[in-house]
Design a protein around this motif. Structure first.
Motif, PDB file in Angstrom:
ATOM      1  N   GLN A 131       0.834  -1.210   0.000  1.00 30.89           N
ATOM      2  CA  GLN A 131       0.000   0.000   0.000  1.00 30.89           C
ATOM      3  C   GLN A 131       0.864   1.255   0.000  1.00 30.89           C
ATOM      4  O   GLN A 131       0.552   2.236  -0.680  1.00 30.89           O
ATOM      5  CB  GLN A 131      -0.927   0.000   1.219  1.00 30.89           C
ATOM      6  N   TYR A 187       2.176   1.644  -3.482  1.00 29.74           N
ATOM      7  CA  TYR A 187       1.084   2.108  -4.336  1.00 29.74           C
ATOM      8  C   TYR A 187       0.846   3.603  -4.138  1.00 29.74           C
ATOM      9  O   TYR A 187       0.693   4.352  -5.101  1.00 29.74           O
ATOM     10  CB  TYR A 187      -0.187   1.311  -4.026  1.00 29.74           C
ATOM     11  N   ASP A 188       0.828   4.039  -2.867  1.00 28.88           N
ATOM     12  CA  ASP A 188       0.617   5.457  -2.580  1.00 28.88           C
ATOM     13  C   ASP A 188       1.734   6.321  -3.160  1.00 28.88           C
ATOM     14  O   ASP A 188       1.490   7.411  -3.685  1.00 28.88           O
ATOM     15  CB  ASP A 188       0.500   5.685  -1.074  1.00 28.88           C
ATOM     16  N   PRO A 194       1.365  12.633   3.164  1.00 24.89           N
ATOM     17  CA  PRO A 194       0.795  11.631   4.061  1.00 24.89           C
ATOM     18  C   PRO A 194       0.718  12.158   5.493  1.00 24.89           C
ATOM     19  O   PRO A 194       1.407  13.107   5.864  1.00 24.89           O
ATOM     20  CB  PRO A 194       1.767  10.462   3.966  1.00 24.89           C
ATOM     21  N   ARG A 220       0.773   7.441   6.374  1.00 23.07           N
ATOM     22  CA  ARG A 220      -0.033   6.778   5.364  1.00 23.07           C
ATOM     23  C   ARG A 220      -0.994   7.778   4.743  1.00 23.07           C
ATOM     24  O   ARG A 220      -1.402   8.744   5.366  1.00 23.07           O
ATOM     25  CB  ARG A 220      -0.823   5.624   5.983  1.00 23.07           C
ATOM     26  N   THR A 221      -1.362   7.496   3.517  1.00 25.29           N
ATOM     27  CA  THR A 221      -2.326   8.335   2.814  1.00 25.29           C
ATOM     28  C   THR A 221      -3.721   7.888   3.201  1.00 25.29           C
ATOM     29  O   THR A 221      -4.022   6.692   3.143  1.00 25.29           O
ATOM     30  CB  THR A 221      -2.140   8.193   1.293  1.00 25.29           C
ATOM     31  N   GLU A 245      -7.653   6.995   2.978  1.00 27.21           N
ATOM     32  CA  GLU A 245      -8.399   6.342   1.903  1.00 27.21           C
ATOM     33  C   GLU A 245      -9.110   7.360   1.008  1.00 27.21           C
ATOM     34  O   GLU A 245      -9.152   7.204  -0.212  1.00 27.21           O
ATOM     35  CB  GLU A 245      -9.415   5.362   2.496  1.00 27.21           C
ATOM     36  N   GLU A 257      -8.214  10.453   0.303  1.00 24.12           N
ATOM     37  CA  GLU A 257      -7.230  11.118  -0.555  1.00 24.12           C
ATOM     38  C   GLU A 257      -6.790  10.178  -1.671  1.00 24.12           C
ATOM     39  O   GLU A 257      -6.643  10.585  -2.822  1.00 24.12           O
ATOM     40  CB  GLU A 257      -6.023  11.569   0.273  1.00 24.12           C
ATOM     41  N   ARG A 258      -6.597   8.917  -1.352  1.00 21.46           N
ATOM     42  CA  ARG A 258      -6.216   7.925  -2.359  1.00 21.46           C
ATOM     43  C   ARG A 258      -7.310   7.827  -3.431  1.00 21.46           C
ATOM     44  O   ARG A 258      -7.021   7.811  -4.626  1.00 21.46           O
ATOM     45  CB  ARG A 258      -6.000   6.568  -1.689  1.00 21.46           C
ATOM     46  N   GLU A 313      -7.285  10.928  -5.682  1.00 20.39           N
ATOM     47  CA  GLU A 313      -6.189  10.884  -6.642  1.00 20.39           C
ATOM     48  C   GLU A 313      -6.489   9.900  -7.776  1.00 20.39           C
ATOM     49  O   GLU A 313      -6.250  10.197  -8.948  1.00 20.39           O
ATOM     50  CB  GLU A 313      -4.884  10.504  -5.939  1.00 20.39           C
ATOM     51  N   GLU A 314      -7.035   8.727  -7.434  1.00 20.43           N
ATOM     52  CA  GLU A 314      -7.369   7.744  -8.455  1.00 20.43           C
ATOM     53  C   GLU A 314      -8.429   8.284  -9.414  1.00 20.43           C
ATOM     54  O   GLU A 314      -8.317   8.118 -10.637  1.00 20.43           O
ATOM     55  CB  GLU A 314      -7.862   6.451  -7.802  1.00 20.43           C
TER      56      GLU A 314
END
Length: 129
Positions: A82, A85-86, A103, A109-110, A112, A114-115, A118-119
């Protein structure tokens, strides 16, 4: 003698103008070449972008495979995948010109949300993985 002096002066002026025009053309050519290189670098290499998209897909599949796994140290492997991936997602956002949120300082960690943002932003710009 005066016509020889006039001819000499005329040829001297003409040759200096030719040298000046040549130098000016060289300067313009150099600046245009540098501008084109900057544009190419800003746009990014398409092969690097494709490699980044492929790597994002590989790690996304790895995270999905780890989600159904019951092996030894699955949680550790999932966190590592993860984080990778971030990091790749943040790099993809930078290449696409999107703002990247840092992060969290406590968990590194980023989140969820924000992830997901971005996606979605990358997908709306034509990225797929």
């Amino acid at each position: 003698m005066t016509w020889q002096l006039a001819m000499f002066l005329g040829l001297s002026v003409a040759s200096m103008l030719a040298v000046a025009v040549g130098l000016l053309c060289a300067i313009v050519r150099t600046r245009l070449r540098r501008r084109a290189e900057r544009r190419r670098k800003a746009a990014g290499d398409p092969i690097d972008t494709l490699t980044l998209q492929l790597r994002l897909g590989e790690i996304a599949r790895e995270i999905q495979a780890l989600a159904g796994s019951r092996g030894f140290a699955v949680a550790h492997h999932t966190r590592a995948a993860q984080a990778a991936y971030d990091a790749l997602l943040a790099e993809a956002c930078r290449r696409a010109g999107l703002p990247v949120e840092a992060p969290h300082l406590v968990t590194d960690r980023t989140p969820e949300a924000e992830r997901l943002r971005e996606e979605l932003e990358l997908a709306s710009r034509g990225w797929s993985w």
